[in-house]
Design an enzyme around this catalytic site. Structure first.
Site: not given
Lengths: 149, 149, 149, 149, 149, 149, 149, 149, 149, 149
Positions: A91, A94, A117
């Site tokens: 997830r 995605e 960073s």
């Protein structure tokens, strides 16, 4: 000579002992006095621990010096692709695939040409109660680094 | 019959007009009254806009109905691998590769067996001033969904 | 509305004009007063130029405002895999494949747990005469960033 | 017959003994009188050592003849992709992805059609103090080879 | 300004003209006074030609200055994977897959630790009559380069 | 029942014994009276040996019947991608990537539509002295096979 | 300390015992009182079982506490690509490749912008008799989740 | 001669006309008297239509004979990987990755050694009201085919 | 100069004309007097045709000299991976994945160490009536080539 | 409890015993009374055997019940990519890459929209004497399955 236990073998020993003793990651973090996500990542093999930290967690979990030695090693960081395909981890991938270009555009707009960073960086996770179902809130907090020649 | 302008063509027109007019993503979000990251992602082609939203942003940017039509389309979501390799975006991928298994472990510990939804989900980005250099703070906020048969 | 010229289209125009006029990358860098490798990379599309820089190089090469507009865009950085396979570029990849783990070990030994920044970073290239055949000397110079939570 | 210890097994024994004895790579290089990066790379399995060099480093680290035999083997050079994804190593790959085409263009401009050899080649690493944070300076120094039929 | 014709576009023009005029690669090589395989590879876009060579072959094939300009460009060398899968080319890849490790072992045995250069390198092809069917004989001839620090 | 030693295990035993006894591949080829490259490839596991050949080489290297049994097996031919990335082997791959399409064009021009067989095929390697540095000369010699329905 | 048995090792023990005792997956599901597909997937390592469920199935199959401990672990979910290539599994992948875009279009048409959850989700399989040959009927039943910011 | 419009071009014309006219996939299926998922898949280019069906849907959408000609072509079936990564489609892939081996095991248990056909196969989609949120119910219905020599 | 039509463009013209005129592949093969599978493969761009064959098929299909010129070109053979994923083609790939090692074992047993040529090779396809449903019968017929040094 | 021997372990035992006893695949097929290619594929692990078949072949080869148990298991079918790259197997893949689209076109022309089943499918191999060198003849014989909703 006995080879040093690898980082991942040490992590497996920590995981076994932690489950057998019924301890949570939160308890281990509290025991060490270190942040929750950092502690979990370090004990899963993604960060080196100081000798004292390694010793302390092994004492708590009744593990030997060989495990502590492994926890103190400098890791090769990263996670294999097949582990990243686990639904709970996917997830995040995605979400990045959907929002990554937008985050890039907004970092450039707000900060200029550069990056957030991933080294001078911390992550936190929290539960936020919600009547429609509680929510997972993850905060990524990294120093802005501008492209500087 | 003239084919409908694709989502990505509409996004390219928005980007050109936005730069020429010197408008920020934040101004577009404010104009629409929608969240910053959502607006940017939608105008980059990752979310459908309502007809009114699409019309409104095209009026502001002096773009035609064909662009608005494209912005209202249902997208195929996702970002090609070569774009994900851009350094500003890659840092998120790297952070996931280092902290993904830890986040999975902590979600299971705190919430049980399940995931943080990437659908019932929102993202925010903010600047946090810091004497050592300002920081990018990104918040991922998604509903916990437990594996439920 | 005319779409903005993309970064890579602008780079192609610069390359054509540069060759036709017989100018070297070194001359363009001198004209701009910017470092050699930075200038070349920027004109190949890997860095944004300021409006003044973009204008100045286009004046020199007799290119229009549309090219300057493209050069000033924020890039999506990176190089496709098939270009990286060119023999002149591949030698760097091969050297990394042989010496990468050694450099990692020596950075950790000398500086501690962290990385050499690729953002606060500069590259230089020089010719070093040698009786056995002149040598290419490339210097990578990046700030050390320690893992800091 | 006992099979010869592989290059990578020998490297693992060197690494374990080095850590247990608290010796740095720099000490091993000094002991052997060989360059720092070469020594580290060779002991990580990327170069063959002479029988004398292998014997000498094994004496220092109190390792047996089987390890020395492995260190003297001709290696299959290179590093697996998952190791190259470690953040400390990845920064080099990213820098190449941004600056590789520029370095190719400048090698052709300065030297003509050819490459920087990765065989007649040496690498050095140094710390350069800087008030904004010390810097890692890596020098790649390879013979120019022109395409010659 | 008219962009310079790309290397591959120039190669396509050469191929069309060569076929229409019924000329062989051998005739082009003879016309230029250059080796057969080098000439073919250069006209397929894998080597830069001198301005005179490019001009000469374009005169022969009745092609314009824009094609000659493209032939003189510095190439990005290499062949896409789908072209390498053609059966006539694949046999070379297969032979390497079967004999590559043996050739490596024999180069190390005969010459020491190093490589056969692919830059200071030439290729020839010949037909050898044989009562069982004529044979293709390909000679790879490259300078030995030893690993030299 | 004891399983038959695999082809690659047998090859590893040959390699260990060969190094321990200080024998060259050339000596093994001479002992067997077989061509140099064929012998090396076969002992690395790419060709089946006759029972007599396998027995003979094992006698010389003081290896048992189980190794001979493995050497006589029909192999699964080919080399893993990570081994092909070794610099000494990679140069052949790179040369093919540059000259493969030219060789295809010249085979078609000289012989017609077809291939150079990689089965009815032999390889030889030789050292050619040269004042600028000795050269590796590799000859690929395969029967032409025309597409014949 | 004995490491905890991994999820996949526990699954292998279940499979061996199940076959030796001649029990069907349906019997195991009935014994546990859990749905058929869920039970099979869980015992193949894709879901955690409660301690009671794990204990109960191990009692039935005469397996020890170590197996039950493994069955209760939180899994890393997913199946390697080579297993997905098995013909019986591949047909599902092929059907998705043909009908996936249509299902996406119809979900958007009927429900709006969102997905069918794979977490709040259940699967059933049944045999449907048919004179032309019995049919496999698989039902996927997941909660609709709309994109909700 | 005008080339025949490709299957995917014809599909794009259908999609544009469908959206402009505000028609649903369900209406198109009803107009044709064909099943909903089949119709949608066919109009997205995954099935050939009969000349009558193609003509009928083009009449409804006021599209020309060239589009009908394209819809009647035999398709090359399948969906590119980047489209399969869309979140709405990915959930099916993920479900297969979790439940695929269980479905294989249960097909073998119930039917014997064989597969569920993806050719003699139909798919249906429905909405099932549920107080916790409506559900998407997808039914895959394919003939069992046993391995039969 | 007009570039020569590529092999794949010529194939597309043949396909369009063939469909418009309602001609079968079998009719084209009969017209040319060439085998069915060879003719179809050649007209899809996988074999060169003689000038006479190309001219003859273009006369039949009322196509111009430019198409004939393209059909006579030497092809780059092979099919992209996404086309190979079409279900009708994939079944062959799957059958190879199941039976490939068995065919290799049986070729070695019956013929010795070698291959079935894919160059001196022909393919035929036929319909075999069967009360349980007609069958596709494909015959692969290639010369055995033994590994011969 | 002793785990069941895996399919591939059982196959390895069969192969070792078969070679040691000097038996051919043809003899094993004759012993079982099963087709040659089916038997070979099954004993290499691609098909389940009945308990009687497994017992019978183990009796012949003097193998134990554990091997028979493994041979009777339901397989996960398919062959890893590195095995498919073996030259003897690769020729089939290459032939498919050249003739696959033609076979698809001819199946559609002769049978309509559908596939040749790889499940209701058989393969045979034969030697056909030929004065120019004997030929391998492989027959693929599969039921036609039409797309049927």
């Amino acid at each position: 000579m006995i080879p040093i236990m690898s980082k991942s073998e040490a992590a497996a020993h920590v995981e076994s002992a932690r489950i057998r003793q019924g301890r949570t990651w939160a308890e281990l973090a509290e025991h060490l006095g270190t942040p929750l996500v950092w502690t979990t990542a370090a004990l899963l093999g993604q960060h080196p621990m100081s000798t004292e930290q390694a010793r302390s967690v092994c004492d708590l979990l009744e593990l030997g010096d060989d495990v502590a030695e492994g926890l103190a090693l400098q890791p090769g960081r990263g996670t294999p692709a097949e582990v990243m395909a686990d639904p709970t981890i996917y997830r995040f991938t995605e979400a990045l695939s959907v929002y990554g270009p937008a985050l890039k555009a907004l970092i450039h707009e707000e900060f200029g040409d550069g990056i957030m960073s991933a080294i001078n960086f911390q992550v936190d996770i929290a539960r936020r109660p919600d009547p429609d179902g509680d929510r997972v809130v993850i905060t990524l907090d990294g120093k802005f680094l501008d492209y500087r020649w």
